[in-house]
Design a protein around this motif. Sequence first.
Motif, PDB file in Angstrom:
ATOM      1  N   GLN A   1     -10.545  24.385  92.219  1.00 15.70           N
ATOM      2  CA  GLN A   1     -12.326  24.757  92.637  1.00 15.70           C
ATOM      3  C   GLN A   1     -11.625  26.078  92.873  1.00 15.70           C
ATOM      4  OE1 GLN A   1     -13.497  21.969  95.945  1.00 15.70           O
ATOM      5  NE2 GLN A   1     -14.613  23.526  96.560  1.00 15.70           N
ATOM      6  N   VAL A   2     -12.689  26.104  92.527  1.00 17.25           N
ATOM      7  CA  VAL A   2     -13.145  28.252  92.776  1.00 17.25           C
ATOM      8  C   VAL A   2     -14.115  28.416  93.617  1.00 17.25           C
ATOM      9  CG1 VAL A   2     -13.042  30.354  91.923  1.00 17.25           C
ATOM     10  CG2 VAL A   2     -11.332  28.428  91.030  1.00 17.25           C
ATOM     11  N   PRO A   3     -13.685  28.681  95.426  1.00 20.03           N
ATOM     12  CA  PRO A   3     -14.998  29.300  95.993  1.00 20.03           C
ATOM     13  C   PRO A   3     -16.190  29.987  95.475  1.00 20.03           C
ATOM     14  CG  PRO A   3     -13.197  30.063  97.281  1.00 20.03           C
ATOM     15  CD  PRO A   3     -12.801  29.175  95.600  1.00 20.03           C
ATOM     16  N   SER A   4     -16.756  30.169  95.116  1.00 17.62           N
ATOM     17  CA  SER A   4     -18.215  31.614  94.535  1.00 17.62           C
ATOM     18  C   SER A   4     -18.280  32.698  96.375  1.00 17.62           C
ATOM     19  CB  SER A   4     -19.109  31.124  94.400  1.00 17.62           C
ATOM     20  OG  SER A   4     -19.983  31.214  95.173  1.00 17.62           O
TER      21      SER A   4
ATOM     22  N   ASN B   1     -22.384  38.460  89.914  1.00 18.63           N
ATOM     23  CA  ASN B   1     -23.408  37.791  89.593  1.00 18.63           C
ATOM     24  C   ASN B   1     -23.285  37.019  90.697  1.00 18.63           C
ATOM     25  OD1 ASN B   1     -24.597  39.194  88.510  1.00 18.63           O
ATOM     26  ND2 ASN B   1     -23.526  38.533  86.791  1.00 18.63           N
ATOM     27  N   GLY B   2     -21.936  37.147  91.621  1.00 19.40           N
ATOM     28  CA  GLY B   2     -21.720  36.115  92.474  1.00 19.40           C
ATOM     29  C   GLY B   2     -21.040  35.202  92.534  1.00 19.40           C
ATOM     30  N   PHE B   3     -20.173  35.276  91.010  1.00 14.10           N
ATOM     31  CA  PHE B   3     -18.491  34.252  90.760  1.00 14.10           C
ATOM     32  C   PHE B   3     -17.129  35.576  90.782  1.00 14.10           C
ATOM     33  CE2 PHE B   3     -21.203  31.085  89.297  1.00 14.10           C
ATOM     34  CZ  PHE B   3     -21.544  30.700  90.071  1.00 14.10           C
ATOM     35  N   PRO B   4     -16.485  35.443  91.792  1.00 11.25           N
ATOM     36  CA  PRO B   4     -15.218  35.860  91.344  1.00 11.25           C
ATOM     37  C   PRO B   4     -14.658  35.971  89.622  1.00 11.25           C
ATOM     38  CG  PRO B   4     -14.281  34.075  92.155  1.00 11.25           C
ATOM     39  CD  PRO B   4     -16.261  33.760  92.039  1.00 11.25           C
ATOM     40  N   CYS B   5     -14.336  37.306  89.321  1.00 13.83           N
ATOM     41  CA  CYS B   5     -14.249  36.554  87.611  1.00 13.83           C
ATOM     42  C   CYS B   5     -12.895  36.187  87.593  1.00 13.83           C
ATOM     43  CB  CYS B   5     -13.655  37.698  87.289  1.00 13.83           C
ATOM     44  SG  CYS B   5     -14.699  38.971  87.185  1.00 13.83           S
ATOM     45  N   LEU B   6     -12.764  35.352  86.380  1.00 11.50           N
ATOM     46  CA  LEU B   6     -11.305  34.516  86.407  1.00 11.50           C
ATOM     47  C   LEU B   6     -10.343  35.369  85.051  1.00 11.50           C
ATOM     48  CD1 LEU B   6     -13.512  31.332  85.456  1.00 11.50           C
ATOM     49  CD2 LEU B   6     -12.092  32.154  87.322  1.00 11.50           C
ATOM     50  N   VAL B   7      -9.201  34.946  85.953  1.00  7.11           N
ATOM     51  CA  VAL B   7      -8.086  35.174  84.767  1.00  7.11           C
ATOM     52  C   VAL B   7      -7.546  33.765  84.600  1.00  7.11           C
ATOM     53  CG1 VAL B   7      -5.959  37.057  85.024  1.00  7.11           C
ATOM     54  CG2 VAL B   7      -7.507  37.510  86.119  1.00  7.11           C
ATOM     55  N   ILE B   8      -7.186  34.488  82.570  1.00  7.94           N
ATOM     56  CA  ILE B   8      -6.528  32.930  82.216  1.00  7.94           C
ATOM     57  C   ILE B   8      -5.051  33.822  81.777  1.00  7.94           C
ATOM     58  CG2 ILE B   8      -6.545  31.950  80.735  1.00  7.94           C
ATOM     59  CD1 ILE B   8      -9.587  31.489  80.537  1.00  7.94           C
TER      60      ILE B   8
ATOM     61  N   PHE C   1      -5.859  37.807  80.663  1.00  5.34           N
ATOM     62  CA  PHE C   1      -7.787  37.328  79.893  1.00  5.34           C
ATOM     63  C   PHE C   1      -8.350  37.859  80.643  1.00  5.34           C
ATOM     64  CE2 PHE C   1      -4.954  36.483  76.686  1.00  5.34           C
ATOM     65  CZ  PHE C   1      -5.475  36.921  75.155  1.00  5.34           C
ATOM     66  N   GLN C   2      -9.458  38.586  81.230  1.00  7.96           N
ATOM     67  CA  GLN C   2     -10.026  38.590  82.573  1.00  7.96           C
ATOM     68  C   GLN C   2     -12.021  38.249  81.502  1.00  7.96           C
ATOM     69  OE1 GLN C   2     -11.825  42.047  83.939  1.00  7.96           O
ATOM     70  NE2 GLN C   2     -11.448  41.647  86.462  1.00  7.96           N
ATOM     71  N   TYR C   3     -12.086  37.140  82.405  1.00  8.23           N
ATOM     72  CA  TYR C   3     -14.102  36.564  81.950  1.00  8.23           C
ATOM     73  C   TYR C   3     -14.955  36.636  83.749  1.00  8.23           C
ATOM     74  CZ  TYR C   3     -11.555  33.962  77.962  1.00  8.23           C
ATOM     75  OH  TYR C   3     -11.219  33.796  76.833  1.00  8.23           O
ATOM     76  N   CYS C   4     -16.158  37.152  83.405  1.00  8.67           N
ATOM     77  CA  CYS C   4     -16.253  37.567  84.536  1.00  8.67           C
ATOM     78  C   CYS C   4     -18.047  36.723  83.911  1.00  8.67           C
ATOM     79  CB  CYS C   4     -16.859  38.755  84.591  1.00  8.67           C
ATOM     80  SG  CYS C   4     -15.110  39.622  85.237  1.00  8.67           S
ATOM     81  N   TYR C   5     -18.641  36.531  85.077  1.00  2.22           N
ATOM     82  CA  TYR C   5     -19.967  36.024  84.966  1.00  2.22           C
ATOM     83  C   TYR C   5     -21.057  36.361  84.590  1.00  2.22           C
ATOM     84  CZ  TYR C   5     -23.808  31.830  86.351  1.00  2.22           C
ATOM     85  OH  TYR C   5     -24.302  31.170  85.373  1.00  2.22           O
TER      86      TYR C   5
ATOM     87  N   LYS D   1     -16.002  37.384  78.038  1.00  5.97           N
ATOM     88  CA  LYS D   1     -14.397  38.094  78.151  1.00  5.97           C
ATOM     89  C   LYS D   1     -14.753  39.239  78.635  1.00  5.97           C
ATOM     90  CE  LYS D   1     -11.109  37.772  74.759  1.00  5.97           C
ATOM     91  NZ  LYS D   1     -10.166  37.558  73.500  1.00  5.97           N
ATOM     92  N   PHE D   2     -13.759  39.947  79.388  1.00 10.42           N
ATOM     93  CA  PHE D   2     -14.656  41.469  79.642  1.00 10.42           C
ATOM     94  C   PHE D   2     -13.190  42.308  79.049  1.00 10.42           C
ATOM     95  CE2 PHE D   2     -17.049  43.592  82.580  1.00 10.42           C
ATOM     96  CZ  PHE D   2     -18.349  43.180  82.579  1.00 10.42           C
TER      97      PHE D   2
END
Length: 192
Positions: free
Chosen positions: A81-84, A142-149, A162-166, A173-174
């Motif tokens: 779970q990732v809080p926004s 846009n309200g969400f933290p970017c995700l790093v895989i 890999f950084q993915y941003c909303y 993929k950013f």
Amino acid sequence: MQAILNRFPNIKYPKRQVILLTIAGIVLFVVSALLVKETSSTNSVRPWTDAQHIAPVSLIERALRQNSMSGVEAKSIKVLQVPSHGAGKLYIFDFQSPQLCGAGGCIYPVYQESGKLVLSVIANPNLPKGEMLIRADDTVQNGFPCLVITQSAHTEGMVSRFQYCYQGAGFVKFNEALTEVGENFVWGVGKS
């Protein structure tokens, strides 16, 4: 207080106060440092947890319908779970099923709390010790933290991040970077 001070019979009263104040200061410092560490970072997400304990039942059912064939039981699913930042929670699913894994890795769908699928990636969970497969980044879009895989790299001692941003409709993929195993990499900064 006097009873505590009497436990040091060979030390004069002013020295007892100094010792007690020093011990109290050390304890206070350690407790505050632990609290700051626990609460200061946006990338401190809860660990993978049984989906049934933290995800809405309707979301678990939707994720199963959209990603699974048959034979995957809800009780075996793990969720991160990732809080926004005001946009609702994100739920990253790990089905813990060989049916949803292949040569490239396993499928990890990411859903908004509302049930909208915002990212689906195939990632290999076999990483060097100490590396996290998926984590929230300090960057917010846009309200969400970017995700790093994080994935193992073909180069010894290195991993690919890999950084993915909303971007409104979903995560895109950013950035990507090749870093040393264990390096606390921050996008745009390097080592932190």
